[in-house]
Write an enzyme that holds these catalytic residues in place. Structure first.
Site, short mmCIF file in Angstrom:
data_model
loop_
_atom_site.label_atom_id
_atom_site.label_comp_id
_atom_site.label_asym_id
_atom_site.label_seq_id
_atom_site.Cartn_x
_atom_site.Cartn_y
_atom_site.Cartn_z
N ASN A 86 7.42 4.21 9.43
CA ASN A 86 7.30 3.68 8.48
C ASN A 86 6.39 2.23 8.36
O ASN A 86 5.99 2.13 7.24
CB ASN A 86 8.63 2.90 8.34
N SER A 140 -0.18 7.61 -2.53
CA SER A 140 -1.06 8.14 -2.40
C SER A 140 -1.58 9.26 -1.07
O SER A 140 -2.69 9.11 -0.79
CB SER A 140 -1.95 6.49 -1.28
N TYR A 151 -6.64 5.95 3.77
CA TYR A 151 -5.42 6.10 2.84
C TYR A 151 -4.40 7.16 2.60
O TYR A 151 -3.86 7.29 2.81
CB TYR A 151 -5.12 4.70 3.34
N VAL A 184 4.84 -1.73 -4.22
CA VAL A 184 5.90 -2.08 -3.95
C VAL A 184 6.15 -3.49 -3.62
O VAL A 184 4.79 -3.78 -3.04
CB VAL A 184 6.78 -1.38 -2.17
P1 NAD Z 1 5.34 -4.80 5.04
O1 NAD Z 1 3.55 -5.39 5.17
O2 NAD Z 1 5.82 -5.85 4.63
O3 NAD Z 1 5.90 -4.04 5.98
C1 NAD Z 1 4.75 -2.92 6.21
C2 NAD Z 1 4.73 -2.72 9.02
O4 NAD Z 1 4.49 -2.39 9.45
C3 NAD Z 1 4.57 -5.12 8.73
O5 NAD Z 1 5.67 -5.62 9.61
C4 NAD Z 1 3.36 -4.65 10.59
O6 NAD Z 1 3.84 -5.64 11.48
C5 NAD Z 1 4.18 -3.13 10.58
N1 NAD Z 1 2.98 -3.09 11.56
C6 NAD Z 1 1.65 -2.56 11.03
N2 NAD Z 1 0.35 -2.34 11.86
C7 NAD Z 1 1.44 -1.46 12.52
C8 NAD Z 1 1.63 -1.02 13.97
N3 NAD Z 1 0.26 -0.89 14.59
N4 NAD Z 1 2.31 -0.70 14.99
C9 NAD Z 1 3.22 -1.30 13.93
N5 NAD Z 1 4.46 -2.03 13.76
C10 NAD Z 1 2.84 -2.92 12.00
O7 NAD Z 1 4.70 -3.04 4.40
P2 NAD Z 1 5.41 -1.98 3.31
O8 NAD Z 1 5.18 -1.98 1.92
O9 NAD Z 1 7.26 -2.10 3.99
O10 NAD Z 1 4.76 -1.05 4.27
C11 NAD Z 1 5.73 0.15 5.16
C12 NAD Z 1 4.90 1.43 4.54
O11 NAD Z 1 5.46 1.66 3.12
C13 NAD Z 1 3.74 1.34 4.90
O12 NAD Z 1 3.91 2.62 6.01
C14 NAD Z 1 2.90 1.31 3.80
O13 NAD Z 1 1.61 2.46 3.94
C15 NAD Z 1 4.27 2.49 3.03
N6 NAD Z 1 3.69 2.14 1.34
C16 NAD Z 1 4.14 0.62 0.78
C17 NAD Z 1 3.77 0.72 -0.46
C18 NAD Z 1 4.24 -0.70 -0.93
O14 NAD Z 1 3.21 -0.84 -2.08
N7 NAD Z 1 4.29 -1.49 -0.25
C19 NAD Z 1 3.44 1.95 -1.68
C20 NAD Z 1 2.98 3.30 -0.67
C21 NAD Z 1 3.52 3.18 0.96
#
Ligand code: NAD
Length: 263
Positions: A86, A140, A151, A184
């Site tokens: 994730n 995306s 991305y 989100v």
């Molecule tokens: P978030 O920023 O709350 O959490 C992302 C987490 O990933 C953070 O804790 C960060 O420290 C960790 N992270 C980043 N790079 C890292 C690395 N190299 N190694 C280990 N951990 C790492 O955001 P979220 O929304 O919970 O994101 C989770 C997933 O959901 C991601 O893959 C993101 O692309 C995807 N996503 C998010 C959204 C949105 O709108 N928030 C939409 C579609 C997809």
């Protein structure tokens, strides 16, 4: 208590969707190995959950770190039943301007890491007779938006790689599915969005449900896919996006029709 006696790894587990998934699995009786690059937040979450929760600092772009994570999970909890890949990072830039290093880092964290994680856990799952893999892709990955270059490419890769996993390992009892969230309410999105006045309202207006999802609404679907409730689902890419990708993007005529009806 769907996860009683089950062991789950979640990457990006210190924040947002990953943290919500860790809490949910733990609440339903599972053991969780929380992995994240953010040591302070991850350790605090594991301490808050208490028994059956551990945190490990991991950069998911590092294949060896993911192999060590899998080994540490088996050593501590005796097995791996669930892997939730994730962790992710955003990126913005048009092709001529995007530094090669940014392209590579975006692909490494969002896509390579999913392969590294699966590579590390599949032998453990196979020897146990099965398991469930869930990967966070994105809306995306299903369609594209201006400047989301790397991305978009990475998340589309996650979706099709997940299908490949599902086919390759169906006879090992391993299921693999991806989730495609729309916007989100988590820092990866809101840190940038809320820095620009009016952008959140503009963004919400293009989602048919007219709002961002909560992290727990995404984690609920991840937990479903990771559980035996989804025992016949593998290779799916499930939009969890308030209708965003169901919409062609053509004008919403309801207000005009209501105005015409009342005229
Ligand atoms: P978030 O920023 O709350 O959490 C992302 C987490 O990933 C953070 O804790 C960060 O420290 C960790 N992270 C980043 N790079 C890292 C690395 N190299 N190694 C280990 N951990 C790492 O955001 P979220 O929304 O919970 O994101 C989770 C997933 O959901 C991601 O893959 C993101 O692309 C995807 N996503 C998010 C959204 C949105 O709108 N928030 C939409 C579609 C997809």
């Amino acid at each position: 208590m769907r996860f009683q006696g089950r062991v789950a790894i979640v990457t990006g587990g210190a924040s947002g969707i990953g943290a919500a998934f860790a809490r949910r699995v733990h609440r339903e009786g599972g053991s969780v190995m929380i992995a994240d690059i953010d040591g302070a937040k991850g350790a605090a979450l594991a301490a808050n959950l208490g028994d059956r929760a551990t945190f490990r600092t991991v950069d998911v772009a590092d294949a060896e770190a993911l192999a060590a994570l899998a080994d540490a999970t088996v050593e501590q909890f005796g097995a791996i039943d669930i892997l939730y890949n994730n962790a992710g990072i955003g990126n913005f830039g048009l092709t001529p301007d995007l530094p090669v290093e940014q392209w590579r880092r975006c692909l490494a964290v969002n896509l390579d890491a999913v392969f590294f994680g699966c590579r590390a856990v599949i032998p453990h799952m196979r020897s146990r007779g099965g398991g469930a893999i869930v990967n966070t892709a994105s809306a995306s990955g299903l369609a594209a938006d201006y400047g989301f270059t790397a991305y978009n490419a990475a998340k589309a890769g996650v979706i099709n790689y997940t299908r490949s996993l599902a086919i390759d390992h169906a006879r090992d009892g391993i299921r693999a599915n991806s989730i495609c969230p729309g916007p989100v309410d988590t820092p990866i999105l809101t840190t940038g969005v809320d820095a620009i006045p009016g952008l959140r309202a503009e963004w919400e207006a293009v989602v048919p449900s007219r709002r961002f999802a909560t992290p727990d609404e995404i984690a609920a679907v991840a937990a479903f896919l990771a559980s035996d409730d989804a025992s016949a689902i593998t290779g799916a890419a499930i939009p969890v996006d308030g209708g965003l990708t169901a919409h062609t993007g053509q004008p919403d005529l309801r207000d005009r029709m209501a105005a015409a009806a009342s005229a």
